[in-house]
Design a protein around this motif. Sequence first.
Motif, short mmCIF file in Angstrom:
data_model
loop_
_atom_site.label_atom_id
_atom_site.label_comp_id
_atom_site.label_asym_id
_atom_site.label_seq_id
_atom_site.Cartn_x
_atom_site.Cartn_y
_atom_site.Cartn_z
N LEU A 194 0.82 -1.21 0.00
CA LEU A 194 0.00 0.00 0.00
C LEU A 194 0.86 1.26 0.00
CD1 LEU A 194 -2.96 -0.77 2.44
CD2 LEU A 194 -3.08 -0.33 -0.01
N LYS A 195 1.95 1.22 0.73
CA LYS A 195 2.82 2.39 0.79
C LYS A 195 3.49 2.67 -0.55
CE LYS A 195 6.76 4.39 3.15
NZ LYS A 195 7.72 4.28 4.24
N TYR A 196 4.04 1.64 -1.18
CA TYR A 196 4.83 1.86 -2.38
C TYR A 196 4.03 1.83 -3.67
CZ TYR A 196 8.82 1.69 0.67
OH TYR A 196 9.71 1.97 1.68
N PHE A 197 2.90 1.14 -3.67
CA PHE A 197 2.09 1.09 -4.89
C PHE A 197 0.84 1.95 -4.81
CE2 PHE A 197 4.15 -3.23 -4.98
CZ PHE A 197 5.08 -2.89 -5.94
N GLY A 198 0.41 2.28 -3.61
CA GLY A 198 -0.82 3.06 -3.45
C GLY A 198 -0.62 4.39 -2.77
N ASP A 199 0.63 4.74 -2.45
CA ASP A 199 0.95 6.01 -1.77
C ASP A 199 0.12 6.21 -0.50
OD1 ASP A 199 2.91 6.79 -3.59
OD2 ASP A 199 1.42 7.64 -4.96
N ASN A 200 -0.08 5.12 0.24
CA ASN A 200 -0.84 5.18 1.49
C ASN A 200 -0.01 4.48 2.57
OD1 ASN A 200 -2.61 5.03 3.61
ND2 ASN A 200 -4.30 4.13 2.45
N ASP A 201 0.51 5.25 3.51
CA ASP A 201 1.37 4.65 4.54
C ASP A 201 0.65 4.47 5.88
OD1 ASP A 201 1.24 7.29 5.27
OD2 ASP A 201 3.39 7.51 5.65
N ALA A 202 -0.65 4.50 5.90
CA ALA A 202 -1.41 4.37 7.15
C ALA A 202 -1.17 3.01 7.82
CB ALA A 202 -2.89 4.58 6.89
N VAL A 203 -1.15 1.94 7.05
CA VAL A 203 -0.95 0.61 7.62
C VAL A 203 0.47 0.46 8.14
CG1 VAL A 203 -1.01 -1.88 7.16
CG2 VAL A 203 -2.75 -0.40 6.17
N VAL A 204 1.44 1.03 7.42
CA VAL A 204 2.83 0.95 7.86
C VAL A 204 2.99 1.68 9.19
CG1 VAL A 204 5.19 1.69 7.33
CG2 VAL A 204 3.77 0.68 5.55
N VAL A 205 2.40 2.84 9.31
CA VAL A 205 2.49 3.61 10.56
C VAL A 205 1.77 2.88 11.68
CG1 VAL A 205 1.81 5.76 11.68
CG2 VAL A 205 2.76 5.82 9.38
N ALA A 206 0.60 2.31 11.39
CA ALA A 206 -0.20 1.65 12.43
C ALA A 206 0.40 0.34 12.91
CB ALA A 206 -1.62 1.41 11.91
N THR A 207 1.13 -0.36 12.05
CA THR A 207 1.68 -1.65 12.46
C THR A 207 3.18 -1.64 12.68
OG1 THR A 207 1.88 -2.37 10.16
CG2 THR A 207 -0.14 -2.97 11.32
N GLY A 208 3.89 -0.74 12.03
CA GLY A 208 5.35 -0.72 12.13
C GLY A 208 5.87 -0.38 13.51
N VAL A 209 5.33 0.66 14.10
CA VAL A 209 5.79 1.07 15.44
C VAL A 209 5.44 0.03 16.50
CG1 VAL A 209 5.57 2.83 17.22
CG2 VAL A 209 5.80 3.51 14.83
N PRO A 210 4.19 -0.46 16.55
CA PRO A 210 3.91 -1.52 17.53
C PRO A 210 4.76 -2.77 17.31
CG PRO A 210 1.86 -0.62 16.71
CD PRO A 210 2.96 -0.03 15.88
N HIS A 211 4.98 -3.14 16.05
CA HIS A 211 5.83 -4.31 15.78
C HIS A 211 7.23 -4.09 16.35
CE1 HIS A 211 7.99 -7.53 13.82
NE2 HIS A 211 8.82 -6.62 13.31
N GLY A 212 7.78 -2.92 16.15
CA GLY A 212 9.13 -2.64 16.65
C GLY A 212 9.22 -2.71 18.16
#
Length: 116
Positions: free
Chosen positions: A19-37
Amino acid sequence: MAWIVGVLLVVLVLVGMPLKYFGDNDAVVVATGVPHGWLYMVLLITAYDLGRRVKWPWGRLILIALGGTVPFMSFVAEHYATKDVKTRLAAVETAQAQAPAPDVVPAPTTSADAPP
């Protein structure tokens, strides 16, 4: 911990990154990346604690730690870690059940303890 970290990583890689790289939408990356880390750091601490308690070699601890960085590997690592811990616990319980009961020696009585 491995299941939560694994699910977040799978969602991050399979949903968020496309979604981030093909749809220019980073909402899922922000919502899951930080908690995953953050939860990955907790996974590392708990894996180290468990590994020291069951006396795992460093190689096993490193493989379990790397399981949180590869999608789906945390599930595999958790499966084998759980299997190993259950096997070790069963061996300890069996050894305790087969151990002879300690001899109970009554406390010596003194003349002050004897009835008149």
